[in-house]
Design a protein around this motif. Sequence first.
Motif, mmCIF file in Angstrom:
data_model
loop_
_atom_site.group_PDB
_atom_site.id
_atom_site.type_symbol
_atom_site.label_atom_id
_atom_site.label_comp_id
_atom_site.label_asym_id
_atom_site.label_seq_id
_atom_site.Cartn_x
_atom_site.Cartn_y
_atom_site.Cartn_z
ATOM 1 N N ASP A 367 1.324 -53.952 20.636
ATOM 2 C CA ASP A 367 -0.175 -54.224 20.804
ATOM 3 C C ASP A 367 0.790 -55.383 22.288
ATOM 4 O OD1 ASP A 367 1.987 -55.764 19.536
ATOM 5 O OD2 ASP A 367 0.197 -56.044 18.286
ATOM 6 N N TRP A 368 1.909 -55.627 22.894
ATOM 7 C CA TRP A 368 2.189 -56.100 23.680
ATOM 8 C C TRP A 368 0.801 -56.232 25.378
ATOM 9 C CZ3 TRP A 368 8.241 -56.463 24.134
ATOM 10 C CH2 TRP A 368 9.070 -57.007 22.513
ATOM 11 N N THR A 369 0.588 -56.899 25.574
ATOM 12 C CA THR A 369 -0.540 -56.669 26.806
ATOM 13 C C THR A 369 1.001 -56.562 28.179
ATOM 14 O OG1 THR A 369 -0.431 -59.329 26.785
ATOM 15 C CG2 THR A 369 -2.061 -58.081 25.441
ATOM 16 N N SER A 370 0.053 -56.150 28.682
ATOM 17 C CA SER A 370 0.496 -56.609 30.476
ATOM 18 C C SER A 370 1.304 -57.637 30.471
ATOM 19 C CB SER A 370 0.359 -55.645 31.428
ATOM 20 O OG SER A 370 -1.108 -56.310 32.181
ATOM 21 N N GLU A 371 1.034 -58.491 29.981
ATOM 22 C CA GLU A 371 0.622 -59.798 30.859
ATOM 23 C C GLU A 371 2.185 -60.557 30.064
ATOM 24 O OE1 GLU A 371 -2.636 -59.235 32.187
ATOM 25 O OE2 GLU A 371 -2.201 -58.710 29.810
ATOM 26 N N GLU A 372 2.246 -59.894 28.407
ATOM 27 C CA GLU A 372 2.435 -60.919 28.325
ATOM 28 C C GLU A 372 4.664 -60.079 28.682
ATOM 29 O OE1 GLU A 372 2.083 -61.400 22.923
ATOM 30 O OE2 GLU A 372 1.170 -59.398 24.070
ATOM 31 N N ARG A 373 4.504 -58.512 29.077
ATOM 32 C CA ARG A 373 5.513 -57.562 30.118
ATOM 33 C C ARG A 373 6.026 -58.542 30.617
ATOM 34 N NH1 ARG A 373 2.499 -53.650 27.362
ATOM 35 N NH2 ARG A 373 1.779 -52.821 29.964
ATOM 36 N N GLN A 374 4.927 -58.700 31.299
ATOM 37 C CA GLN A 374 5.097 -59.942 32.677
ATOM 38 C C GLN A 374 5.938 -61.106 32.494
ATOM 39 O OE1 GLN A 374 5.122 -57.347 35.606
ATOM 40 N NE2 GLN A 374 6.128 -59.892 36.993
ATOM 41 N N MET A 375 5.314 -61.485 31.631
ATOM 42 C CA MET A 375 5.226 -62.685 31.219
ATOM 43 C C MET A 375 7.118 -62.699 30.770
ATOM 44 S SD MET A 375 6.865 -64.715 28.729
ATOM 45 C CE MET A 375 6.373 -64.081 27.148
ATOM 46 N N LEU A 376 7.278 -61.945 29.728
ATOM 47 C CA LEU A 376 8.832 -62.005 29.309
ATOM 48 C C LEU A 376 10.056 -61.668 31.321
ATOM 49 C CD1 LEU A 376 8.731 -59.974 26.510
ATOM 50 C CD2 LEU A 376 9.355 -61.996 26.561
ATOM 51 N N ARG A 377 9.305 -60.955 32.100
ATOM 52 C CA ARG A 377 10.282 -60.263 32.909
ATOM 53 C C ARG A 377 10.281 -61.407 33.723
ATOM 54 N NH1 ARG A 377 13.035 -59.877 36.128
ATOM 55 N NH2 ARG A 377 13.348 -58.570 37.794
ATOM 56 N N ASN A 378 9.283 -62.190 33.886
ATOM 57 C CA ASN A 378 9.619 -63.625 34.290
ATOM 58 C C ASN A 378 10.251 -64.744 34.247
ATOM 59 O OD1 ASN A 378 7.510 -61.946 36.621
ATOM 60 N ND2 ASN A 378 6.070 -63.426 36.468
ATOM 61 N N LYS A 379 10.247 -65.507 32.508
ATOM 62 C CA LYS A 379 10.689 -66.345 31.715
ATOM 63 C C LYS A 379 12.289 -66.370 31.829
ATOM 64 C CE LYS A 379 6.721 -68.741 31.359
ATOM 65 N NZ LYS A 379 5.806 -69.571 29.951
ATOM 66 N N VAL A 380 12.185 -64.623 31.624
ATOM 67 C CA VAL A 380 14.038 -64.149 30.808
ATOM 68 C C VAL A 380 15.241 -64.662 31.391
ATOM 69 C CG1 VAL A 380 14.990 -62.243 30.177
ATOM 70 C CG2 VAL A 380 13.251 -62.950 28.849
ATOM 71 N N PRO A 381 15.097 -64.466 33.049
ATOM 72 C CA PRO A 381 15.826 -64.791 33.563
ATOM 73 C C PRO A 381 16.372 -66.041 34.051
ATOM 74 C CG PRO A 381 14.220 -62.982 34.498
ATOM 75 C CD PRO A 381 13.914 -63.492 33.588
ATOM 76 N N ARG A 382 15.299 -67.423 33.727
ATOM 77 C CA ARG A 382 15.718 -68.663 32.820
ATOM 78 C C ARG A 382 15.922 -68.624 31.964
ATOM 79 N NH1 ARG A 382 15.096 -72.299 36.514
ATOM 80 N NH2 ARG A 382 13.720 -71.970 38.529
ATOM 81 N N THR A 383 15.827 -68.405 31.135
ATOM 82 C CA THR A 383 15.712 -68.639 29.728
ATOM 83 C C THR A 383 15.667 -68.014 28.474
ATOM 84 O OG1 THR A 383 13.221 -67.994 29.293
ATOM 85 C CG2 THR A 383 13.881 -70.619 29.501
ATOM 86 N N GLY A 384 16.512 -66.915 29.064
ATOM 87 C CA GLY A 384 17.524 -65.320 28.154
ATOM 88 C C GLY A 384 16.771 -65.526 26.693
ATOM 89 N N LEU A 385 17.959 -65.399 25.702
ATOM 90 C CA LEU A 385 16.744 -65.675 24.098
ATOM 91 C C LEU A 385 15.747 -66.647 23.593
ATOM 92 C CD1 LEU A 385 20.089 -63.575 22.551
ATOM 93 C CD2 LEU A 385 17.862 -62.523 23.550
ATOM 94 N N LYS A 386 16.350 -67.288 24.355
ATOM 95 C CA LYS A 386 14.876 -68.693 23.888
ATOM 96 C C LYS A 386 13.588 -68.633 24.372
ATOM 97 C CE LYS A 386 19.685 -72.120 23.080
ATOM 98 N NZ LYS A 386 20.383 -71.395 23.902
ATOM 99 N N THR A 387 12.966 -67.666 24.713
ATOM 100 C CA THR A 387 12.080 -67.499 26.200
ATOM 101 C C THR A 387 11.101 -67.483 24.367
ATOM 102 O OG1 THR A 387 12.881 -66.029 27.162
ATOM 103 C CG2 THR A 387 10.836 -65.963 27.141
#
Length: 458
Positions: A367-387
């Motif tokens: 049930d992950w949306t494409s927006e959620e997948r893209q959000m993780l793609r964008n934010k993880v490089p900066r915030t890692g596991l704390k995203t």
Amino acid sequence: MKRGHRFVVAASPPTEDAVIATEPLTKEDLIAYLASGCKPKENWRIGTEHEKFGFENGTLRPMKYEQIAELLHGIAERFDWDKVMEGDTIIGLKQGMQSISLEPGGQFELSGAPVETLHQTCAEVNSHLYQVKAVAEEMGTGFLGIGFQPKWALKEIPIMPKGRYDIMRNYMPKVGSLGLDMMFRTCTVQVNLDFSSEADMIRKFRASLALQPIATALFANSPFTDGKPNGYLSMRSHIWTDTDNNRAGMLPFVFDDTFGFEQYVDYALDVPMYFVYRKKKYIDCTGMSFRDFLAGRLPCIPGELPTLNDWENHLTTIFPEVRLKRYLEMRGADGGPWRRLCALPAFWVGLLYDEDSLQSVLDLTADWTSEERQMLRNKVPRTGLKTPFRDGLLRHVAEEVLKLAKDGLERRGFKEVAFLNAVAEVVSTGITPAEQLLELYHGKWGQSIDPVFEELLY
């Protein structure tokens, strides 16, 4: 050519144009090429690739091509590898199914043989690092396991004499602001895995795309640029967001009901080309369309038709987070020390080569949306596991995923679970490798970057 008892082989990849197209290729041929990767489970293999930065011990400067050439000759002669030449220039080595190649800035890459177990994978990595070290140490050079060049600016990085890189170097600045950084200043570790059928490929593609940001977080190891913290945990991953968005990214269409080999071919046909390889020369075809090539209307070589080798070469110029060839490539992780070079394939093998774990991943991410997948793609490089993710943090999802990877390896029955230890440590503390480096930088290292060359030396 045979010199002594060692062979010298011509540059590859790209695959040679020995195959001349007798019949024009059709789209069906391109689909069949991908589908020819399907193999029964007992023939599934693990292929691991990793890159590392060479540097001079005294100055910490990147190794120049002349030094790298000396290293390649040394490894070939001492450990019986065949030399790979482009013209008169040594650009790599080959031994059985393993090859050593050079990335644009001299990053030294091992592409491992397809092996059956993670024990073999890790043994191969260790043997390679031993050989490289034996020759490099005598030359006063070392190798660094990190995802982004921590100290030297782009202009300080030497350029390797490989034809395809000249073409890419001229094209990159036209399509994104960070492409040259990608070429010259990044290192990755990736694993290539098989599928049994189109349906199995689709399941694995979806599971691995959804979880790729978790791998990026767990292996994040590139927090420094030009000698200082850069504000990211994985600068390498961030760089891919503005390298060339025609050929990178999270491929939302993989989650469409209609997805299969054909849809990937349609996508790849529309990714602008880089080059065609003819008569041992690269011909600049940047920005042109493989669809036009199929019709014999490619402006850089008018009237010529593509071979399957041209298609294979084109597929290697596409850079999404998970890439389909005749196998699937997991492309989300930063380079790092040897324990993590063994842990990355362990993580994905546990998740994708065990049917129960694979199904659990698909259930978890359904049930992950494409927006959620893209959000993780964008934010993880900066915030890692704390995203932040839904009502918790990505770390909480990573805990669940690590358990699935462990269970998957247990059920494989090869006693491979210990290879996950390096990742288990990251999950249990919630601290990524990059955050450990930043802590050292602000503490013990007194805000000097130089100690990283010792900390992450192979």
